[in-house]
Design an enzyme around this catalytic site. Structure first.
Site, mmCIF file in Angstrom:
data_model
loop_
_atom_site.group_PDB
_atom_site.id
_atom_site.type_symbol
_atom_site.label_atom_id
_atom_site.label_comp_id
_atom_site.label_asym_id
_atom_site.label_seq_id
_atom_site.Cartn_x
_atom_site.Cartn_y
_atom_site.Cartn_z
ATOM 1 N N SER A 28 -3.235 0.480 45.546
ATOM 2 C CA SER A 28 -2.671 -0.691 44.875
ATOM 3 C C SER A 28 -1.496 -0.337 43.967
ATOM 4 C CB SER A 28 -3.753 -1.416 44.066
ATOM 5 O OG SER A 28 -4.416 -0.520 43.192
ATOM 6 N N ASP B 127 -6.870 -2.692 31.729
ATOM 7 C CA ASP B 127 -6.454 -1.912 32.895
ATOM 8 C C ASP B 127 -5.275 -1.031 32.482
ATOM 9 O OD1 ASP B 127 -5.422 -0.896 35.255
ATOM 10 O OD2 ASP B 127 -5.497 -2.790 36.345
ATOM 11 N N HIS C 150 -2.791 0.154 36.422
ATOM 12 C CA HIS C 150 -1.760 -0.637 37.096
ATOM 13 C C HIS C 150 -0.648 -1.033 36.122
ATOM 14 C CE1 HIS C 150 -5.368 -1.133 39.696
ATOM 15 N NE2 HIS C 150 -4.462 -0.954 40.647
#
Length: 411
Positions: A142, A382, A385
């Protein structure tokens, strides 16, 4: 008898006829050139209208002696960001931090400045010309998907409506610039080699299993791609050990992650040497994208993470989330390869950017965080990311600089 005047007029008739033919032909050519369907019109545009050149000049290219990966982040709220979050319809909710409620946008206004040279400014028309009749594919997890989305956002604004398309053919996403016959693609392969996490959407499995010597299933989708950009790191670092097979799919063993990673990259290297034509294809490998999970690393005495950070780290810094043993494995594999793979070492420059992660303004398992989860950033932020626009745009500026280096102009 013909008069002298008549004879003179008769002798001039072929000349007059030829002149009329020349003028008529010239008018026809001129009308054709003015036509929107003409090659010249398509190449240069309407007479008198300035059209941005796609001709790559020597000053457009970086100095070959320059190290693009050593430098500093400088504040630039004039020329950055290179696109707006709300102007790019191809971003997923995981990266649209402003839309998801992030109160500041400072993370969008930092420009990477190498110490010894200038990073070429991203030019979408030049990139599209480089990719004319070609495919560019990003392969990985990702984090790599965010780099793919960044690249699509960087170029899509210069392509008219109806001249671009976006489709999902799992495990691929494909953006096409129709007039250039060019595509920018993404392929989900978090371990590069095959695993039980290869499903494009349903890949969060409790017990990960990697097939260290299996890659042909993925490789079929990579064959013939003109520019391949690989990345694989975060999914390996879930635990110090990982379940994997080698030889027989029934022989599952627990491997140390670094040993398994080396075997997997050896499998990848063998595939490259057997399937890549170095004269026609270019291969890049992205170094690890760093995490910022523990604030005590840059702020001694604290016990938080990347949440609520607004500025890059100043001075020397290397976080414990970036595994030096993995870096050495990549170095060893690329050194021994029989074909050239360009290593894009974006780890150090990204290490400084503790401020640019999605924190609580992204997704968790496909859903935006709840109000209660956002109120507990120590548990839910997070720090892996990145928000877009943001750091992955700089990775693509660097990739663009390398593609410019080898681009040949054709008249």
């Amino acid at each position: 008898m013909k008069t002298q005047a008549a004879v003179k007029i008769q002798s001039l008739f072929p000349v007059l006829l030829a002149s009329l033919l020349v003028l008529g032909t010239a008018q026809l050519v001129f009308d054709c050139l003015k036509s929107r369907k003409s090659y010249v019109f398509q190449l240069y545009g309407k007479p008198g209208k300035q059209r941005k050149s796609v001709f790559v000049l020597p000053e457009d290219r970086m100095d070959e002696s320059c190290n693009l990966f050593e430098g500093r982040w400088v504040w630039d709220n004039v020329s950055y960001p290179l696109y707006k979050e709300n102007s790019c319809p191809y971003l997923v909710k995981q990266t649209t931090c402003l839309k998801n409620g992030r109160p500041d946008s400072f993370y969008q206004n930092w420009r990477w400045q190498p110490h010894a040279c200038k990073l070429p400014r991203f030019d979408p028309l030049k990139l599209l010309d480089i990719l004319r009749n070609k495919r560019l594919m990003f392969i990985g997890d990702s984090v790599q998907r965010a780099q793919f989305e960044s690249m699509v956002c960087l170029v899509q604004s210069v392509i008219p409506k109806g001249k671009k398309s976006f489709e999902r053919i799992p495990p691929r996403k494909i953006f096409k610039a129709k007039e250039y016959n060019a595509s920018i693609e993404y392929y989900w392969a978090p371990f590069i080699v095959e695993s039980n996490s290869d499903h494009a959407t349903n890949h969060t499995v409790l017990k990960r299993l990697v097939n260290l010597d299996s890659i042909s299933k993925h490789g079929k989708s990579w064959e013939g791609v003109d520019v391949l950009v690989f990345e694989s790191y975060v999914w390996w670092m879930y635990k110090p050990q990982i379940n994997a097979t080698y030889g027989s799919v029934d022989n599952v063993q627990e491997y140390n992650v670094t040993k398994a990673y080396r075997i997997a990259l050896e499998t990848w290297a063998n595939w490259l040497e057997s399937n890549i034509n170095p004269h026609l294809q270019k291969v890049f490998f992205m170094s690890m994208s760093p995490t910022h999970l523990w604030s005590w690393e840059w702020k001694p005495g604290s016990n938080e993470n990347c949440f609520n950070e607004s500025y890059p780290i100043q001075g020397s810094y290397w976080g414990t989330g970036s595994n030096l043993a993995i870096m050495k494995i990549i170095h060893d594999i690329l050194r021994d390869l029989k074909i050239n793979v360009t290593f894009l070492n974006i780890t150090q420059l990204s290490e400084y950017r503790k401020d640019a992660h999605t924190t609580v303004f992204g997704e968790r398992r496909g859903k935006l965080l709840t109000k209660e989860q956002r109120a507990a950033p120590k548990n839910f932020a997070d720090c892996i990311h990145w928000c877009l626009p943001g750091v992955p745009d700089t990775w693509n500026e660097i990739l663009f600089a390398y593609l410019l280096q080898s681009y040949q102009n054709f008249l």
